[in-house]
Design a protein around this motif. Sequence first.
Motif, PDB file in Angstrom:
ATOM      1  N   THR A  45      -8.059  -1.742   3.053  1.00  0.00           N
ATOM      2  CA  THR A  45      -6.807  -1.265   2.466  1.00  0.00           C
ATOM      3  C   THR A  45      -6.701  -1.589   0.985  1.00  0.00           C
ATOM      4  O   THR A  45      -6.126  -0.835   0.207  1.00  0.00           O
ATOM      5  CB  THR A  45      -5.595  -1.872   3.210  1.00  0.00           C
ATOM      6  N   THR A  46      -7.289  -2.722   0.571  1.00  0.00           N
ATOM      7  CA  THR A  46      -7.085  -3.188  -0.805  1.00  0.00           C
ATOM      8  C   THR A  46      -8.291  -3.003  -1.720  1.00  0.00           C
ATOM      9  O   THR A  46      -8.144  -2.997  -2.945  1.00  0.00           O
ATOM     10  CB  THR A  46      -6.718  -4.683  -0.804  1.00  0.00           C
ATOM     11  N   THR A  59      -7.779   3.012  -3.273  1.00  0.00           N
ATOM     12  CA  THR A  59      -8.656   2.134  -2.504  1.00  0.00           C
ATOM     13  C   THR A  59      -9.467   2.971  -1.520  1.00  0.00           C
ATOM     14  O   THR A  59      -9.272   4.189  -1.390  1.00  0.00           O
ATOM     15  CB  THR A  59      -7.835   1.101  -1.733  1.00  0.00           C
ATOM     16  N   TYR A 105       0.836  -1.205   0.000  1.00  0.00           N
ATOM     17  CA  TYR A 105       0.000   0.000   0.000  1.00  0.00           C
ATOM     18  C   TYR A 105       0.869   1.252   0.000  1.00  0.00           C
ATOM     19  O   TYR A 105       0.625   2.197  -0.757  1.00  0.00           O
ATOM     20  CB  TYR A 105      -0.916  -0.007   1.214  1.00  0.00           C
ATOM     21  N   ARG A 109      -7.226   4.770   0.778  1.00  0.00           N
ATOM     22  CA  ARG A 109      -6.522   5.896   0.183  1.00  0.00           C
ATOM     23  C   ARG A 109      -7.394   7.149   0.190  1.00  0.00           C
ATOM     24  O   ARG A 109      -6.926   8.247   0.522  1.00  0.00           O
ATOM     25  CB  ARG A 109      -6.124   5.549  -1.256  1.00  0.00           C
TER      26      ARG A 109
END
Length: 272
Positions: free
Chosen positions: A269-270, A43, A36, A46
């Motif tokens: 996060t993803t 994402t 990340y 983000r």
Amino acid sequence: MNSASKTGGIDLTSLEKSWMNLEKCYEKVRRVDSNYRAGVVFTKRRFEEASDPGERLYFQAAGLLAVAYDHQQALQDMMRSAIHPFSVWSLIRPAFEAAFHVVWILDPDDSQERMRRGLRLAGDELRSRKARDKAGKKVMGGQRNKDVQRRERRNQELGKKFEKEAQALHMGKNLIGKRVDPEKEFPKLESLRIDKVDGNYFYLAWRILSALQHGDMNAVAEVSDISKVIKIPGGWQTSTTVNDDVLISMMQLSMLMQITAIKLYIGRTTSN
């Protein structure tokens, strides 16, 4: 009562497999965080980290996962040598509770609600900091002490900052620092609906672990096996050991809570 007992009838082989699987989950967190930071994929995390509340949210979650991991490692080290019937709960509960707070702040699908929960947690920590400062002020020379003045200024700055963030998140000031009510919150968490287990099971575990960690002797007796009863002048002397089934159940629920927290952290996060 002997302060430590051998692991006895507990199947460490089975536990070692569970610990290995949990370790793989934590390793994945470290890989995901590394990727990340190195990447620019947009994402959910983000977008949220573009604001102060969102950035703090993931700082809190990562910190709490580190707390859970550290206590889990200490627990495993203990279990490989001997079970300390009182302190063992003081390793299980912090891992369980830290992971619960990660689940609580990351569980909502709504980004704004996640940041509101992060702000509530930050506000609660600020209240705790103020309470420590109030106690410290009495032994640090009072208001004239420069450290006291510095910390009070910082507390005021944080308070004002949190109020601005709450306004931007359409959140009432009264909710800043409002403590999480486990009895109400555990059953609401969708992430904790796992097969036949739901939030009520985790709330019961939280109650039991809280009592045990704080030395509630009734709770200690309820999770112990009495192996010897010897009559002595004035009463009876008993020899007790931790009930294997209860101990394993609490460890398994703690690990399940940690895995749930990790899945949420990785997912936020993803995913985009």
